[in-house]
Design a protein around this motif. Structure first.
Motif, PDB file in Angstrom:
ATOM      1  N   VAL A 135       6.117   6.301   2.377  1.00  0.00           N
ATOM      2  CA  VAL A 135       5.920   5.451   1.198  1.00  0.00           C
ATOM      3  C   VAL A 135       4.734   4.532   1.475  1.00  0.00           C
ATOM      4  O   VAL A 135       4.302   4.386   2.621  1.00  0.00           O
ATOM      5  CB  VAL A 135       7.184   4.615   0.904  1.00  0.00           C
ATOM      6  CG1 VAL A 135       8.372   5.519   0.594  1.00  0.00           C
ATOM      7  CG2 VAL A 135       7.519   3.689   2.074  1.00  0.00           C
ATOM      8  N   PRO A 136       4.184   3.902   0.424  1.00  0.00           N
ATOM      9  CA  PRO A 136       3.044   3.006   0.634  1.00  0.00           C
ATOM     10  C   PRO A 136       3.373   1.891   1.628  1.00  0.00           C
ATOM     11  O   PRO A 136       4.491   1.379   1.671  1.00  0.00           O
ATOM     12  CB  PRO A 136       2.782   2.447  -0.771  1.00  0.00           C
ATOM     13  CG  PRO A 136       3.286   3.508  -1.688  1.00  0.00           C
ATOM     14  CD  PRO A 136       4.499   4.073  -1.010  1.00  0.00           C
ATOM     15  N   ILE A 137       2.369   1.515   2.418  1.00  0.00           N
ATOM     16  CA  ILE A 137       2.531   0.486   3.456  1.00  0.00           C
ATOM     17  C   ILE A 137       1.825  -0.784   3.001  1.00  0.00           C
ATOM     18  O   ILE A 137       0.665  -0.760   2.601  1.00  0.00           O
ATOM     19  CB  ILE A 137       1.903   0.953   4.778  1.00  0.00           C
ATOM     20  CG1 ILE A 137       2.385   2.356   5.157  1.00  0.00           C
ATOM     21  CG2 ILE A 137       2.216  -0.035   5.896  1.00  0.00           C
ATOM     22  CD1 ILE A 137       1.584   2.999   6.266  1.00  0.00           C
ATOM     23  N   ASP A 138       2.536  -1.897   3.049  1.00  0.00           N
ATOM     24  CA  ASP A 138       1.911  -3.187   2.803  1.00  0.00           C
ATOM     25  C   ASP A 138       2.705  -4.261   3.534  1.00  0.00           C
ATOM     26  O   ASP A 138       3.725  -3.978   4.168  1.00  0.00           O
ATOM     27  CB  ASP A 138       1.798  -3.504   1.309  1.00  0.00           C
ATOM     28  CG  ASP A 138       3.139  -3.536   0.583  1.00  0.00           C
ATOM     29  OD1 ASP A 138       4.196  -3.704   1.244  1.00  0.00           O
ATOM     30  OD2 ASP A 138       3.143  -3.394  -0.651  1.00  0.00           O
ATOM     31  N   GLU A 139       2.231  -5.479   3.487  1.00  0.00           N
ATOM     32  CA  GLU A 139       2.851  -6.564   4.241  1.00  0.00           C
ATOM     33  C   GLU A 139       4.302  -6.780   3.838  1.00  0.00           C
ATOM     34  O   GLU A 139       5.181  -6.909   4.693  1.00  0.00           O
ATOM     35  CB  GLU A 139       2.060  -7.862   4.039  1.00  0.00           C
ATOM     36  CG  GLU A 139       2.629  -9.047   4.823  1.00  0.00           C
ATOM     37  CD  GLU A 139       1.760 -10.290   4.718  1.00  0.00           C
ATOM     38  OE1 GLU A 139       2.049 -11.269   5.419  1.00  0.00           O
ATOM     39  OE2 GLU A 139       0.782 -10.282   3.932  1.00  0.00           O
ATOM     40  N   HIS A 140       4.569  -6.807   2.534  1.00  0.00           N
ATOM     41  CA  HIS A 140       5.937  -7.062   2.083  1.00  0.00           C
ATOM     42  C   HIS A 140       6.884  -5.950   2.540  1.00  0.00           C
ATOM     43  O   HIS A 140       8.033  -6.205   2.911  1.00  0.00           O
ATOM     44  CB  HIS A 140       5.975  -7.207   0.560  1.00  0.00           C
ATOM     45  CG  HIS A 140       5.222  -8.397   0.054  1.00  0.00           C
ATOM     46  ND1 HIS A 140       5.509  -9.678   0.471  1.00  0.00           N
ATOM     47  CD2 HIS A 140       4.189  -8.500  -0.821  1.00  0.00           C
ATOM     48  CE1 HIS A 140       4.685 -10.523  -0.129  1.00  0.00           C
ATOM     49  NE2 HIS A 140       3.875  -9.833  -0.904  1.00  0.00           N
ATOM     50  N   GLY A 141       6.398  -4.720   2.524  1.00  0.00           N
ATOM     51  CA  GLY A 141       7.223  -3.616   2.984  1.00  0.00           C
ATOM     52  C   GLY A 141       7.522  -3.705   4.470  1.00  0.00           C
ATOM     53  O   GLY A 141       8.667  -3.511   4.904  1.00  0.00           O
ATOM     54  N   LEU A 142       6.519  -4.024   5.267  1.00  0.00           N
ATOM     55  CA  LEU A 142       6.721  -4.129   6.711  1.00  0.00           C
ATOM     56  C   LEU A 142       7.610  -5.317   7.061  1.00  0.00           C
ATOM     57  O   LEU A 142       8.323  -5.287   8.067  1.00  0.00           O
ATOM     58  CB  LEU A 142       5.375  -4.240   7.425  1.00  0.00           C
ATOM     59  CG  LEU A 142       4.464  -3.009   7.352  1.00  0.00           C
ATOM     60  CD1 LEU A 142       3.243  -3.202   8.240  1.00  0.00           C
ATOM     61  CD2 LEU A 142       5.188  -1.740   7.748  1.00  0.00           C
ATOM     62  N   GLN A 143       7.580  -6.340   6.239  1.00  0.00           N
ATOM     63  CA  GLN A 143       8.497  -7.463   6.459  1.00  0.00           C
ATOM     64  C   GLN A 143       9.949  -7.000   6.291  1.00  0.00           C
ATOM     65  O   GLN A 143      10.834  -7.385   7.073  1.00  0.00           O
ATOM     66  CB  GLN A 143       8.172  -8.594   5.483  1.00  0.00           C
ATOM     67  CG  GLN A 143       6.876  -9.313   5.804  1.00  0.00           C
ATOM     68  CD  GLN A 143       6.443 -10.288   4.727  1.00  0.00           C
ATOM     69  OE1 GLN A 143       6.970 -10.285   3.604  1.00  0.00           O
ATOM     70  NE2 GLN A 143       5.475 -11.128   5.044  1.00  0.00           N
ATOM     71  N   LYS A 144      10.188  -6.170   5.301  1.00  0.00           N
ATOM     72  CA  LYS A 144      11.533  -5.612   5.115  1.00  0.00           C
ATOM     73  C   LYS A 144      11.904  -4.709   6.286  1.00  0.00           C
ATOM     74  O   LYS A 144      13.059  -4.702   6.738  1.00  0.00           O
ATOM     75  CB  LYS A 144      11.598  -4.827   3.794  1.00  0.00           C
ATOM     76  CG  LYS A 144      11.475  -5.674   2.537  1.00  0.00           C
ATOM     77  CD  LYS A 144      11.600  -4.815   1.282  1.00  0.00           C
ATOM     78  CE  LYS A 144      11.558  -5.657   0.013  1.00  0.00           C
ATOM     79  NZ  LYS A 144      10.243  -6.254  -0.230  1.00  0.00           N
TER      80      LYS A 144
END
Length: 299
Positions: A135-144
């Motif tokens: 899935v797309p990677i971004d800061e909010h996703g990596l925080q989860k």
């Protein structure tokens, strides 16, 4: 004649501004592709497609099991729990990986960690990396992802939760620090931060200096670890490479200086670079890691 020249200059100026605007919008839209790099140099995304030696811990004769967890936004993360003999009576290091490549490319490092520090190693690939959900990677996703990894460590029942340490390298240090300061789980015994940047805003000043004046317009990913480190109260070992060619050593020094933990330590590798600092003196590197873990382990 002069009027014609003026018109040409105006047109050129407008055109330049338009191109700059398009360039900034492009950087804002596609910056995740520059920051998060699941594959590089022709390497595969999945560790199972690596060459022999980099596929699974079995290649290194390490006992392990495949593990998985699901984030709050329903993304499945996959990884490994590399286990010592009598592993429930050994400390566990939860490793938060860097921004590039699949987790199999770290197996040689893990094998040395396993041998010299005598710990279990829990490693999950972030979303979009290795065999985790693509899935797309971004800061909010990596925080989860960070919160889900920490929750797994303390709730899975697979490790001794009285002897847990977190270790983050480069981007992993930012992911770790966010999770540590936002998780509702118990704290680890200690953490190791290695060659970590103060923030991506500060890194723009280093990597894309001409764009610094536009960074507030461009950046969607910030990772402001420098604003979170003062909240960290557990013991911290800072590992700083003084010849880091990517993250200025001064940024690691800033993180150390701003940390308010009563038990913080700075290990400097004088000739260490960003990625291979531990190979400068393997014995000395893992001596510092082992001593830190041994000091704060409850075994």
């Amino acid at each position: 004649m002069e009027n014609s020249k003026l018109k040409l200059l105006v047109k050129a100026g407008v055109g330049g501004i338009s191109l700059l605007g398009v360039g900034l919008l492009t950087l804002r839209q596609f910056q995740e592709k520059l920051i998060y790099i699941p594959t590089f140099g022709g390497m595969p995304k999945s560790p199972l497609q690596n060459q022999i030696g980099d596929r699974t811990p079995k290649d290194m004769n390490l006992d392990y099991e495949n593990v998985s967890t699901v984030t709050k936004d329903n993304v499945k993360l996959k990884g490994w729990l590399i286990k010592q003999k009598d592993h429930m009576n050994k400390p566990t290091v939860v490793f938060f990986h860097e921004n590039a490549g699949n987790i199999g490319l770290r197996l040689y490092y893990f094998s040395k960690y396993y041998k010299h520090a005598g710990v279990n190693i829990l490693i999950f690939a972030y979303r979009g990396y290795s065999d985790s959900d693509d899935v797309p990677i971004d800061e909010h996703g990596l925080q989860k992802d960070s919160l889900a990894i920490i929750e797994f460590a303390f709730r899975s029942g697979k490790i001794n939760t009285d002897n847990v340490f977190f270790h983050g390298r480069s981007l992993g240090g930012a992911v770790l620090t966010y999770g540590l300061t936002h998780s509702i789980e118990k704290n680890p015994n200690g953490i190791i931060l290695e060659n970590t940047f103060t923030s991506l805003d500060d890194m723009v000043d280093v990597v894309f200096k001409p764009l610094s004046i536009f960074k507030r317009l461009i950046l969607k990913n910030h990772w402001p670890t420098i604003n979170l480190i003062s909240k960290v109260q557990v013991p911290v070992l800072f590992v700083k490479s003084n010849k880091d060619e990517l993250v200025p050593a001064s940024q690691m020094q800033q993180l150390y200086d701003k940390c308010h933990s009563a038990n913080k330590y700075l290990y400097q590798i004088e000739n260490g670079n960003h990625n291979d600092n531990w190979t400068v003196d393997v014995q000395d590197y893992f001596k510092h890691v082992h001593e830190f873990i041994h000091k704060y382990s409850h075994l």
